[in-house]
Design a protein around this motif. Structure first.
Motif, mmCIF file in Angstrom:
data_model
loop_
_atom_site.group_PDB
_atom_site.id
_atom_site.type_symbol
_atom_site.label_atom_id
_atom_site.label_comp_id
_atom_site.label_asym_id
_atom_site.label_seq_id
_atom_site.Cartn_x
_atom_site.Cartn_y
_atom_site.Cartn_z
ATOM 1 N N VAL A 400 0.857 -1.189 0.000
ATOM 2 C CA VAL A 400 0.000 0.000 0.000
ATOM 3 C C VAL A 400 0.893 1.239 0.000
ATOM 4 O O VAL A 400 1.671 1.461 0.935
ATOM 5 C CB VAL A 400 -0.940 0.013 1.221
ATOM 6 N N VAL A 401 0.777 2.030 -1.055
ATOM 7 C CA VAL A 401 1.649 3.184 -1.281
ATOM 8 C C VAL A 401 0.785 4.374 -1.675
ATOM 9 O O VAL A 401 -0.181 4.225 -2.432
ATOM 10 C CB VAL A 401 2.668 2.876 -2.400
ATOM 11 N N ASP A 402 1.146 5.549 -1.172
ATOM 12 C CA ASP A 402 0.373 6.753 -1.468
ATOM 13 C C ASP A 402 1.310 7.909 -1.791
ATOM 14 O O ASP A 402 2.190 8.238 -0.985
ATOM 15 C CB ASP A 402 -0.525 7.110 -0.288
ATOM 16 N N LEU A 459 2.639 5.139 5.889
ATOM 17 C CA LEU A 459 1.552 6.057 5.531
ATOM 18 C C LEU A 459 1.546 7.158 6.578
ATOM 19 O O LEU A 459 0.658 7.231 7.431
ATOM 20 C CB LEU A 459 0.198 5.337 5.473
ATOM 21 N N TYR A 460 2.573 7.990 6.551
ATOM 22 C CA TYR A 460 2.665 9.131 7.468
ATOM 23 C C TYR A 460 1.402 9.982 7.371
ATOM 24 O O TYR A 460 0.809 10.367 8.375
ATOM 25 C CB TYR A 460 3.912 9.932 7.113
ATOM 26 N N LEU A 461 0.986 10.278 6.145
ATOM 27 C CA LEU A 461 -0.261 11.006 5.918
ATOM 28 C C LEU A 461 -1.358 9.986 5.662
ATOM 29 O O LEU A 461 -1.262 9.170 4.738
ATOM 30 C CB LEU A 461 -0.105 11.953 4.739
ATOM 31 N N LEU A 462 -2.408 10.056 6.473
ATOM 32 C CA LEU A 462 -3.498 9.093 6.342
ATOM 33 C C LEU A 462 -4.803 9.769 6.702
ATOM 34 O O LEU A 462 -4.995 10.208 7.836
ATOM 35 C CB LEU A 462 -3.255 7.888 7.253
ATOM 36 N N GLY A 463 -5.696 9.884 5.734
ATOM 37 C CA GLY A 463 -7.008 10.462 5.988
ATOM 38 C C GLY A 463 -7.913 9.497 6.724
ATOM 39 O O GLY A 463 -7.695 8.279 6.737
#
Length: 675
Positions: A400-402, A459-463
């Motif tokens: 899982v990559v964003d 996932l440092y940033l995660l909504g």
């Protein structure tokens, strides 16, 4: 590829630049292309200055002859829109199209890609040219697909000029609506940064100290969007003039400025440029990750390797040629991981210019060269297995990559600036790759339900929505592995309150009290019983990062030993709903991360393509309703023996070779087995 293409096949060829050569050379080009097994070429990428020598004056006569020659030879064309590098006259007439760096320095013509992505003038001239090209060649029998631009964001990742500033303000108005919403999103109460008007907002240019991190993050988003708007402007023309012709553009590997998942929504087929490094013994691992991204970005659809080097490149500090057999091995790796086209930069090696020492299918030495012989042999091999084209792969595991989290993770003023998203992705992907496990690469917004195992490198940033999606995945029976410093901030780079990692706290069954990044070169010992084998203080170390973890339902599988965190959890496991969530609070050495992921994937029921693969041997499967192909590639330096689960026939062996149950691969060897 075009639905009405005459044959099912893996396309083979390269970038073709006839404008670099006298016309009498062109006949030799097509003759040798046929000899090498070429089926398609990319043409016109850097032809703008030749086809439009003066504003509004077009000279397509010479290119008409190129297209006709290729068609008469039975070759297809991936036709470029010719907009990748503006001609000198455009910069002379409109210097405002030239890009600027964050400290205000202008970048001038003399190389390529010398345009500001936000420039309406550049887009106007570019789309005007595209309309001419598309109208002229819409019905040409050689046209296979469109190639828009070239390597977006390669040289101009972000522009900070006044044109970009105005476009950024427009983009922000559309995103936030009001300046009050912008102030809230950017936390401008800090450091007296509050804006009274959008007109006061600038790009994050060079400042006395750290620029606002939310502003920086939005500028990454904006810059990606500005590049994509250039692409979409040309795409709109092509859709209008040639609605039945597929469209692509060539992305680059591990390319931070361009969100591959977002760009995939606007392409008919994904394309990648990848140049593996012969001096890097693990270069195939980076390729494997990039190839999985390309295949996954459009739900498993075959993709195109639009550029690779037949041998050496020209742009590394030291450029090694590819030893015999390496070009073949790395080309088949792309096919094994879903490519339906193998293309090169370029067909004929340039005599002058910046890339004259970049290898080509037809080298300076002509057809009597090792490179040309190897290229031709590969062309014949690909032609012998046309049924591979269109087949697909299936994976039970996914990384899982964003991209937006990537942009946020690598900003400044963090607990550590040593966190590198690409390195983290590669480490986790490598553990699955070397286990012989098929792996997709997906964003957190994807449909996750079909996977048995999800691995999150970071996932440092995660909504909140994506966090809820991960929670539902595990609750429904999925197996999840999350590595450190994940779930920390929201989409505006504001910390999730309620204890780190707040949106994942219940799912993981823990709370991170404090981050303890490690000094450069430092390590922390880990002890306990990690899945895959016992761990002692002297046997396992983590580096880069550690965390003070408090358990809230999870169990500690391994703990830090020594130092301030001695006895604190390092690796945890939490049963949640019908599934399991694991957390890793440091960067484990490769062997230990591999052992952990081997254990988790076995719990999840994720199995290798073939059990007991020899070291450095890759195995993948492509299949459809009629056929199943097993690819075996030996990336090692010694012979490898692979035991097959059932008798299969090697499609690359001479005719008459019957089914076998054992395959012996020489170093750099390739086998394509069929049931």
């Amino acid at each position: 590829m075009r639905a009405d293409s005459p044959n099912r096949r893996i396309h083979f060829g390269g970038d073709y630049y006839p404008e670099q050569w006298p016309e009498e050379v062109w006949a030799e080009d097509t003759r040798l292309m046929k000899e090498a097994g070429v089926t398609m070429v990319t043409a016109g990428v850097f032809a703008w200055a030749r086809v439009e020598p003066r504003p509004g004056e077009y000279d397509f006569g010479w290119f008409d002859r190129v297209m006709d020659n290729l068609s008469q030879a039975g070759l297809r064309v991936c036709l470029a829109t010719m907009t990748a590098s503006p001609p000198p006259w455009l910069a002379r007439l409109h210097p405002e199209i030239l890009p600027e760096t964050e400290d205000g320095r202008r970048k001038w013509p003399g190389g390529r890609q010398h345009y500001c992505p936000s420039s309406p003038v550049y887009r106007e001239y570019a789309t005007r040219l595209v309309k001419q090209v598309a109208t002229r060649y819409a019905q040409h029998p050689a046209l296979e697909l469109w190639h828009v631009g070239n390597e977006y964001g390669c040289h101009i990742r972000q522009c900070f000029c006044d044109v970009s500033a105005a476009d950024f303000r427009h983009w922000l108005r559309q995103r936030y609506g009001t300046v009050d919403a912008l102030n809230d999103a950017w936390s401008t109460a800090f450091w007296s940064q509050r804006y009274e008007s959008f007109d006061e907002v600038l790009p994050p240019r060079l400042a006395p100290t750290f620029a606002n991190p939310s502003q920086q993050l939005d500028y990454w988003r904006f810059s990606d969007d500005a590049l994509r708007q250039c692409y979409l402007a040309e795409l709109a023309v092509l859709r209008l003039v040639t609605p039945g012709v597929p469209v692509t553009t060539n992305l680059m590997p591990h390319h931070k400025p361009v969100d591959a998942f977002e760009w995939a929504r606007h392409q008919d087929v994904m394309s990648l440029d990848f140049y593996q490094d012969p001096y890097d013994p693990d270069t195939h691992l980076g390729a494997a990750l990039s190839f999985d991204v390309m295949r996954s970005a459009r739900d498993g659809q075959p993709w195109m390797l639009l550029e690779q080097a037949p041998s050496a490149v020209n742009w590394r500090p030291r450029n090694s040629p590819k030893p015999p057999g390496v070009m073949r091995l790395w080309s088949w790796q792309a096919v094994a991981q879903g490519a339906d086209a193998l293309m090169y930069f370029q067909w004929r090696q340039s005599r002058g210019g910046a890339e004259k020492f970049h290898s080509a299918m037809l080298p300076h030495g002509g057809s009597g060269t090792r490179i040309f012989r190897e290229v031709s042999e590969l062309g014949r091999e690909l032609a012998s297995v046309p049924e591979i084209a269109g087949t697909r792969s299936h994976a039970d595991a996914a990384l899982v990559v964003d991209w937006q989290s990537w942009w946020a993770l690598e900003l400044d003023s963090h607990p550590s600036t040593a966190l590198d998203q690409t390195q983290l992705n590669r480490a986790h992907h490598r553990a699955l790759f070397e286990a012989g496990v098929a792996c997709d690469v997906v964003p957190p917004s994807a449909d996750l339900a079909g996977y048995r195992l999800l691995v999150v490198p970071n996932l440092y940033l995660l909504g909140e929505d994506d966090a809820r999606r991960l929670e539902e995945y595990v609750e429904g029976g999925g197996h999840l592995v999350v590595s450190f410093f994940s779930g920390i901030v929201d989409e505006c780079d504001r910390v999730h309150l309620g204890g780190y990692p707040a949106p994942l706290r219940q799912l993981l069954g823990l709370r991170v009290e404090e981050f303890w990044p490690l000094d450069e070169g430092a390590a922390v010992s880990v002890e306990g019983v990690l899945p895959g084998g016992p761990v002692s203080a002297s046997g396992v170390e983590g580096d880069l990062w550690s965390e003070h973890i408090e358990l809230e339902g999870a169990e500690a599988v391994a703990a830090f030993a020594g130092g301030e965190l001695s006895g604190r959890p390092a690796v945890t496991r939490h049963a949640y709903g019908s599934g399991t969530a694991w957390y890793v609070g440091t960067r484990l050495q490769h062997a230990d991360l591999r052992g952990l992921l081997d254990h988790v994937r076995q719990e999840a029921g994720v199995h290798p393509v073939i059990e007991g693969l020899p070291d450095r041997v890759q195995a993948t499967v492509r299949e459809d309703d009629e056929r199943r192909f097993l690819f075996l590639l030996n990336h090692g330096g010694s012979e490898a023996v692979v035991e097959l689960p059932e008798p299969m026939r090697d499609r690359l062996s001479p005719e008459g070779h019957g089914p076998v149950t054992t395959v012996t691969l020489p170093p750099r060897g390739v086998a394509v087995m069929e049931h």
